[in-house]
Design a protein around this motif. Structure first.
Motif, mmCIF file in Angstrom:
data_model
loop_
_atom_site.group_PDB
_atom_site.id
_atom_site.type_symbol
_atom_site.label_atom_id
_atom_site.label_comp_id
_atom_site.label_asym_id
_atom_site.label_seq_id
_atom_site.Cartn_x
_atom_site.Cartn_y
_atom_site.Cartn_z
ATOM 1 N N ARG A 1 0.845 -1.189 0.000
ATOM 2 C CA ARG A 1 0.000 0.000 0.000
ATOM 3 C C ARG A 1 0.881 1.240 0.000
ATOM 4 N N VAL A 2 0.401 2.269 -0.650
ATOM 5 C CA VAL A 2 1.124 3.536 -0.695
ATOM 6 C C VAL A 2 0.374 4.551 0.149
ATOM 7 N N SER A 3 1.088 5.204 1.048
ATOM 8 C CA SER A 3 0.419 6.222 1.856
ATOM 9 C C SER A 3 1.159 7.547 1.775
ATOM 10 N N ASP A 4 0.469 8.591 2.215
ATOM 11 C CA ASP A 4 1.039 9.926 2.148
ATOM 12 C C ASP A 4 1.859 10.224 3.391
ATOM 13 N N LEU A 5 2.926 10.976 3.181
ATOM 14 C CA LEU A 5 3.731 11.443 4.313
ATOM 15 C C LEU A 5 3.570 12.956 4.389
ATOM 16 N N PHE A 6 2.652 13.385 5.215
ATOM 17 C CA PHE A 6 2.436 14.828 5.306
ATOM 18 C C PHE A 6 3.361 15.453 6.340
ATOM 19 N N ASN A 7 4.137 14.604 7.008
ATOM 20 C CA ASN A 7 5.021 15.115 8.061
ATOM 21 C C ASN A 7 6.263 15.828 7.514
ATOM 22 N N ILE A 8 6.706 15.478 6.299
ATOM 23 C CA ILE A 8 7.813 16.221 5.718
ATOM 24 C C ILE A 8 7.246 17.230 4.739
ATOM 25 N N GLU A 9 7.657 18.454 4.892
ATOM 26 C CA GLU A 9 7.148 19.478 3.976
ATOM 27 C C GLU A 9 7.909 19.368 2.663
ATOM 28 N N SER A 10 9.206 19.464 2.767
ATOM 29 C CA SER A 10 9.991 19.514 1.540
ATOM 30 C C SER A 10 11.376 18.956 1.804
ATOM 31 N N LEU A 11 11.919 18.330 0.796
ATOM 32 C CA LEU A 11 13.294 17.844 0.888
ATOM 33 C C LEU A 11 14.156 18.566 -0.130
ATOM 34 N N ASP A 12 13.711 19.735 -0.511
ATOM 35 C CA ASP A 12 14.401 20.414 -1.611
ATOM 36 C C ASP A 12 15.867 20.731 -1.307
ATOM 37 N N ASN B 1 29.435 20.194 -6.746
ATOM 38 C CA ASN B 1 30.432 19.472 -7.535
ATOM 39 C C ASN B 1 29.862 18.741 -8.740
ATOM 40 N N PHE B 2 28.664 19.099 -9.131
ATOM 41 C CA PHE B 2 28.045 18.477 -10.299
ATOM 42 C C PHE B 2 27.945 19.530 -11.394
ATOM 43 N N ASN B 3 28.315 19.168 -12.608
ATOM 44 C CA ASN B 3 28.423 20.170 -13.656
ATOM 45 C C ASN B 3 27.161 20.384 -14.487
ATOM 46 N N GLY B 4 26.149 19.591 -14.235
ATOM 47 C CA GLY B 4 24.881 19.823 -14.922
ATOM 48 C C GLY B 4 23.979 20.705 -14.068
ATOM 49 N N VAL B 5 22.685 20.705 -14.401
ATOM 50 C CA VAL B 5 21.716 21.491 -13.643
ATOM 51 C C VAL B 5 20.740 20.538 -12.964
ATOM 52 N N ILE B 6 20.662 20.613 -11.650
ATOM 53 C CA ILE B 6 19.694 19.788 -10.923
ATOM 54 C C ILE B 6 18.381 20.547 -10.870
ATOM 55 N N GLU B 7 17.335 19.977 -11.450
ATOM 56 C CA GLU B 7 16.037 20.666 -11.450
ATOM 57 C C GLU B 7 15.101 20.141 -10.373
ATOM 58 N N GLY B 8 15.329 18.927 -9.950
ATOM 59 C CA GLY B 8 14.451 18.368 -8.930
ATOM 60 C C GLY B 8 14.833 16.941 -8.604
ATOM 61 N N HIS B 9 13.994 16.311 -7.830
ATOM 62 C CA HIS B 9 14.265 14.932 -7.454
ATOM 63 C C HIS B 9 12.961 14.156 -7.345
ATOM 64 N N VAL B 10 13.104 12.864 -7.401
ATOM 65 C CA VAL B 10 11.992 11.955 -7.158
ATOM 66 C C VAL B 10 12.404 11.129 -5.959
ATOM 67 N N ALA B 11 11.563 11.022 -4.979
ATOM 68 C CA ALA B 11 11.916 10.245 -3.796
ATOM 69 C C ALA B 11 10.679 9.637 -3.162
#
Lengths: 129, 129
Positions: free
Chosen positions: A87-98, A107-117
């Motif tokens: 089952r997949v549930s929501d985690l409303f306890n973390i606002e953002s991991l940005d 140290n990364f030469n590209g552009v990080i636009e976001g993440h999937v987690a």
DNA sequence: TTCTTTGCAAAGCGTTTGCACTAGA
DNA sequence: TCTAGTGCAAACGCTTTGCAAAGAA
């Protein structure tokens, strides 16, 4: 984005997604919407789910399972998947991991636009078993 | 874990995965290994990739793409996927993001065992284009 | 009328599997 | 010998798509 005509089927799918937190697969949506439209086809469900995702009315969730899941809650939030009951549930306890984007950008030469987690483990219901 | 017999095919696949950082799909592995075993079948490639993952000799990466990717580098690291060219690269700059597990566990009644995360954006090669 | 959506069925794609044969231990 | 691995082809599960009919604007 444009050229969208109203359809009862799409509206029903959208409302179902908004009303539930079970993060259904296309098949689960199909089963549910068939209560209202017994003749609806799986193809129509898939088409509308894709439309809703493109319109920003729903979110597509890939948790490594064989099939994708959909979420009518489009606010920014993370998900937890139980490795026992899947089952997949929501985690409303973390606002953002940005902040992890900055860590990755270091140290990364590209552009990080976001993440999937997403997180996994044992859900409350499965914990005692 | 046990009952594994040596096979030239599996050994070749394992060595290819160790030698590359391109995070190939099963198809890409198939193309590569056919240089050595022209008659190898896709089924054999899939079977051996699954075996290697189960043995801990390789990692399976799901980046939302249609097909899964494999990585012979089993050390703990994160991945970056370019949204333009869809190449997957390694992010050795972040050691660990395990602290986010604690963030997710806060006010959550299940057990967080881990997370899956990857980053996306524009890679160095695509940046100038 | 015009253009989108639908239901249906077929096709597509990545992956797995059954089987007879081959090869490692 | 005995068991695991192979090549091949068929099957699988999820998703997309072509088409003629139906429905919204």
């Amino acid at each position: 984005m444009a050229n969208l005509k109203y359809s009862k089927q799409r509206e029903t799918i959208k409302e179902y997604l908004r009303s539930t937190t079970e993060h259904p697969t296309a098949d689960m949506v199909y089963d549910k919407v068939r209560e209202t439209f017994p003749n609806i086809s799986l193809g129509t469900v898939y088409r509308n789910l894709n439309l809703l995702v493109n319109e920003g009315e729903a979110i597509r969730i890939s948790c490594g399972d064989s099939s994708e899941r959909f979420d009518g809650n489009t606010s920014n939030h993370y998900h937890f998947m139980c490795t026992k009951c899947h089952r997949v549930s929501d985690l409303f306890n973390i606002e953002s991991l940005d902040h992890i984007n900055a860590l990755a950008a270091n140290n990364f030469n590209g552009v990080i636009e976001g993440h999937v987690a997403y997180f996994y483990g044992i859900c409350e219901e499965c914990k005692g078993k």
